[in-house]
Design an enzyme around this catalytic site. Structure first.
Site, short mmCIF file in Angstrom:
data_model
loop_
_atom_site.label_atom_id
_atom_site.label_comp_id
_atom_site.label_asym_id
_atom_site.label_seq_id
_atom_site.Cartn_x
_atom_site.Cartn_y
_atom_site.Cartn_z
N TYR A 51 -12.51 4.98 -22.53
CA TYR A 51 -12.28 4.87 -23.98
C TYR A 51 -12.87 6.06 -24.75
CZ TYR A 51 -10.15 0.21 -23.91
OH TYR A 51 -9.29 -0.85 -23.74
N ASN A 114 -9.78 -8.85 -27.01
CA ASN A 114 -8.34 -9.07 -27.23
C ASN A 114 -7.51 -9.10 -25.94
OD1 ASN A 114 -8.41 -6.35 -26.73
ND2 ASN A 114 -7.38 -5.73 -28.60
N HIS A 117 -5.13 -4.66 -22.39
CA HIS A 117 -4.88 -3.28 -22.83
C HIS A 117 -3.47 -2.86 -22.44
CE1 HIS A 117 -5.18 1.11 -23.11
NE2 HIS A 117 -4.69 1.16 -21.88
N GLU A 128 -4.16 7.24 -17.55
CA GLU A 128 -4.90 5.99 -17.29
C GLU A 128 -4.61 5.46 -15.89
OE1 GLU A 128 -4.92 4.88 -22.04
OE2 GLU A 128 -3.80 3.60 -20.67
P1 ATP Z 1 -6.06 -1.06 -26.24
O1 ATP Z 1 -6.24 0.44 -26.22
O2 ATP Z 1 -7.24 -1.82 -25.70
O3 ATP Z 1 -4.75 -1.47 -25.63
P2 ATP Z 1 -5.04 -0.89 -28.89
O4 ATP Z 1 -4.33 0.34 -28.40
O5 ATP Z 1 -4.21 -1.98 -29.45
O6 ATP Z 1 -5.93 -1.52 -27.75
P3 ATP Z 1 -7.02 0.86 -29.99
O7 ATP Z 1 -6.93 1.39 -31.37
O8 ATP Z 1 -6.71 1.76 -28.84
O9 ATP Z 1 -6.15 -0.47 -29.94
O10 ATP Z 1 -8.50 0.28 -29.81
C1 ATP Z 1 -9.05 0.05 -28.52
C2 ATP Z 1 -9.78 -1.26 -28.52
O11 ATP Z 1 -10.93 -1.15 -29.37
C3 ATP Z 1 -8.98 -2.43 -29.07
O12 ATP Z 1 -8.24 -3.09 -28.08
C4 ATP Z 1 -10.05 -3.34 -29.65
O13 ATP Z 1 -10.55 -4.23 -28.66
C5 ATP Z 1 -11.16 -2.39 -30.03
N1 ATP Z 1 -11.11 -2.17 -31.47
C6 ATP Z 1 -10.20 -1.45 -32.16
N2 ATP Z 1 -10.47 -1.44 -33.47
C7 ATP Z 1 -11.60 -2.17 -33.61
C8 ATP Z 1 -12.42 -2.54 -34.72
N3 ATP Z 1 -12.11 -2.16 -35.97
N4 ATP Z 1 -13.51 -3.32 -34.47
C9 ATP Z 1 -13.82 -3.70 -33.21
N5 ATP Z 1 -13.10 -3.39 -32.11
C10 ATP Z 1 -12.01 -2.64 -32.32
MG MG Z 2 -5.27 1.90 -27.38
#
Ligand code: ATP
Ligand code: MG
Length: 139
Positions: A51, A114, A117, A128
Site C-alpha cells: 500500500y 472492507n 481489495h 500486484e
Molecule cells: P482497495 O485498494 O483496498 O481495493 P479501494 O481501491 O476501494 O480499496 P483505496 O483508495 O485504494 O480504496 O484505499 C485503500 C484502502 O484504504 C481502502 O480499501 C480502505 O480500507 C482504506 N481507506 C481508504 N480511505 C480511507 C479513509 N478515509 N479512512 C480509513 N481507511 C481508508
Molecule cells: Mg485501491
C-alpha cells in the site's frame, strides 16, 4: 483494449469471519476464473510495501496494521474487462455506499475493514499479481 486479469485480496476481517468460501463463490459465479490463489499472513513491512501509494495518507498506519493483523487470501483472476468488472462486483470502498448485492455490501463492516481489495488499473493488476505470485504459481 482492457486487460483480462485483475488481482484481489480477501482481507483479514472477512477471512477471520469465515467468509472466504462465500466470497469465492460469488467471484466464480460472476464468471471470474482463478489463475492463482493462496492464503498468507502479511508482515507489516510487506503490507506497507503493497500500500506504499497511500504512504502519505492519514489512514496509512491503520491500513498497514489491519492488513497485517491476520490471514488474507490473495488471488489473480481472469475475465474479460477484468479490472472494471471486478471493481463493480466488490462495490464502493465504503460499504455504506456500496450497491446492494456487492461483496462489500454483503461482507464488509466499515471503510477500514472492507473485506476485499480489487486492483484499480491493468498496470496495477500486473504489479500486484507479481508482488504475490511467481510464474510457476499461475495456471
Ligand atoms: P482497495 O485498494 O483496498 O481495493 P479501494 O481501491 O476501494 O480499496 P483505496 O483508495 O485504494 O480504496 O484505499 C485503500 C484502502 O484504504 C481502502 O480499501 C480502505 O480500507 C482504506 N481507506 C481508504 N480511505 C480511507 C479513509 N478515509 N479512512 C480509513 N481507511 C481508508
Ligand atoms: Mg485501491
Amino acid at each position: 483494449m482492457a486487460g483480462t486479469l485483475t488481482f484481489t485480496m480477501i482481507k483479514p476481517d472477512a477471512v477471520s469471519k469465515n467468509y472466504t468460501g462465500a466470497i469465492l463463490q460469488q467471484i466464480c459465479e460472476a464468471g471470474f476464473r482463478i489463475v492463482a490463489m493462496k492464503q498468507l499472513h502479511l508482515s507489516a513491512a510487506k503490507a506497507g510495501e503493497f500500500y506504499a501509494v497511500h504512504k502519505e495518507r492519514p489512514f496509512y498506519g491503520e491500513l498497514v496494521e489491519f492488513m497485517s493483523s491476520g490471514h488474507i487470501v490473495a488471488a489473480i483472476l481472469e475475465k474479460e474487462n477484468a479490472v472494471e468488472s471486478f471493481r463493480k462486483l466488490i462495490g464502493a470502498t465504503n460499504p455504506a455506499n456500496a450497491e446492494e448485492g456487492t461483496i462489500r455490501k454483503r461482507f464488509a463492516e466499515s471503510l477500514g475493514k472492507n473485506a476485499i481489495h480489487g486492483s484499480d488499473s491493468d498496470e496495477n493488476a500486473a504489479i500486484e499479481g507479481n508482488f504475490f505470485f511467481s510464474g510457476l504459481e499461475r495456471f
